[in-house]
Design a protein around this motif. Structure first.
Motif, PDB file in Angstrom:
ATOM      1  N   THR A  37      42.656  43.527  37.510  1.00 23.86           N
ATOM      2  CA  THR A  37      41.639  44.376  38.122  1.00 23.86           C
ATOM      3  C   THR A  37      40.961  45.237  37.064  1.00 23.86           C
ATOM      4  N   VAL A  38      39.852  45.851  37.459  1.00 25.34           N
ATOM      5  CA  VAL A  38      39.196  46.840  36.615  1.00 25.34           C
ATOM      6  C   VAL A  38      39.387  48.197  37.268  1.00 25.34           C
ATOM      7  N   GLN A  39      39.799  49.190  36.481  1.00 26.14           N
ATOM      8  CA  GLN A  39      40.128  50.522  36.977  1.00 26.14           C
ATOM      9  C   GLN A  39      39.268  51.586  36.286  1.00 26.14           C
ATOM     10  N   PHE A  54      40.851  47.343  32.016  1.00 22.80           N
ATOM     11  CA  PHE A  54      41.196  46.054  32.609  1.00 22.80           C
ATOM     12  C   PHE A  54      42.723  46.018  32.682  1.00 22.80           C
ATOM     13  N   ARG A  55      43.239  46.096  33.901  1.00 19.77           N
ATOM     14  CA  ARG A  55      44.687  46.137  34.118  1.00 19.77           C
ATOM     15  C   ARG A  55      45.203  44.724  34.324  1.00 19.77           C
ATOM     16  N   HIS A 175      42.827  33.910  43.173  1.00 18.42           N
ATOM     17  CA  HIS A 175      42.636  34.490  41.840  1.00 18.42           C
ATOM     18  C   HIS A 175      41.259  35.160  41.756  1.00 18.42           C
ATOM     19  N   PRO A 176      41.096  36.315  42.394  1.00 23.61           N
ATOM     20  CA  PRO A 176      39.795  36.995  42.369  1.00 23.61           C
ATOM     21  C   PRO A 176      39.487  37.563  40.984  1.00 23.61           C
ATOM     22  N   ALA A 177      38.212  37.507  40.614  1.00 20.24           N
ATOM     23  CA  ALA A 177      37.786  38.084  39.344  1.00 20.24           C
ATOM     24  C   ALA A 177      37.787  39.606  39.449  1.00 20.24           C
ATOM     25  N   PRO A 178      38.154  40.308  38.375  1.00 18.10           N
ATOM     26  CA  PRO A 178      38.044  41.771  38.396  1.00 18.10           C
ATOM     27  C   PRO A 178      36.609  42.171  38.725  1.00 18.10           C
ATOM     28  N   THR A 179      36.446  43.074  39.672  1.00 19.47           N
ATOM     29  CA  THR A 179      35.108  43.397  40.182  1.00 19.47           C
ATOM     30  C   THR A 179      34.855  44.894  40.131  1.00 19.47           C
ATOM     31  N   LEU A 180      33.678  45.252  39.630  1.00 20.51           N
ATOM     32  CA  LEU A 180      33.242  46.652  39.571  1.00 20.51           C
ATOM     33  C   LEU A 180      32.081  46.829  40.533  1.00 20.51           C
TER      34      LEU A 180
END
Length: 249
Positions: A37-39, A54-55, A175-180
């Motif tokens: 994920t993106v945090q 990016f975690r 497997h979702p892409a990290p999303t902002l």
């Protein structure tokens, strides 16, 4: 004596299903699968100098993560990025020429970040690593940015976090892409990018890969299981008391 024996038998009969119920609840509260994920996952569109992490959790029981490859969006490019140091890891920032220059606060930019690769380190099973990046300026004409990511393990397995996120009410992909998510500037719903969590959780910080939400759920369900067990014992005790009173009359 016979009445006390019957009461003890009743306690055991009540306690067994209560314990099974408690155990069943705890089984339901097992560890959930963690994603890259993106945090934080939300920021204001067009904002500059925002820090994100990016975690990357390790989901393997036997292999370590040895490479993380994050691809930046090309339809809504990001002009520049500064990578935070992570002990044991080496980073490489790749750029690509833009067909149309990006207009930023510092003037037009003809190249944008296309990819960041981290190698050299290890994320052991049961741990995660935060890789922090300072984005020069976020796009102002987008509502969402997806950062497709490849996670390589020491056994050669590659997990491709590239699936589009699920629509509202839809089933989450495997497997979702990290999303902002980008919100309008000044929106109250925008989480402050560059928060303390994103800025300080990089470097050497590693911990369990289970998310805080799954931990909370486990605690709640575990508490329910304990309550069920306690209720069973209490009912058995009441049955014993009533049995004792009946024998004394």
């Amino acid at each position: 004596m016979r009445m006390r024996t019957d009461a003890r038998t009743a306690v055991r009969r009540l306690a067994v299903p209560a314990a099974l119920a408690a155990g069943g609840v705890l089984l339901i509260a097992g560890p959930a699968s963690a994603h890259v994920t993106v945090q934080p996952n939300q920021a204001a569109a067009g904002a500059a100098d925002q820090v994100f992490a990016f975690r990357v959790p390790n989901e393997s029981d036997t292999a370590s993560t040895v490479k993380v490859d994050v691809y930046f969006p090309t339809d809504h490019p990001i002009a520049s990025a500064l990578v935070g140091p992570v002990a044991g890891w080496t980073s490489e920032v790749k750029t690509a020429k833009l067909a149309t220059p990006i207009q930023t606060d510092d003037g037009p930019v003809t190249d944008a970040v296309s990819e960041i690769i981290w190698t050299g380190g290890k994320i052991a099973p049961g741990q995660y690593q935060d890789f922090t990046v300072d984005f020069g300026q976020l796009p102002s004409n987008a509502k969402q940015l997806q950062f497709k990511t490849l996670q390589t393990y020491s056994d050669g397995n590659v997990v491709r976090w590239i699936d589009a996120p699920a629509a509202a009410g839809g089933t989450e992909p495997q497997h979702p892409a990290p999303t902002l998510n980008l919100t309008a500037a000044g929106s109250d719903s925008a989480s402050p990018a560059g928060s303390t969590d994103a800025k300080t959780s990089g470097g050497n910080n590693q911990a369990s890969a289970s998310s805080s939400s799954s931990d909370d759920a486990a605690r709640v369900l575990g508490g329910i299981g304990v309550a069920v067990g306690v209720a069973g014992v209490a009912l058995g005790f009441l049955g014993w008391r009533r049995g004792g009173r009946g024998s004394a009359s």
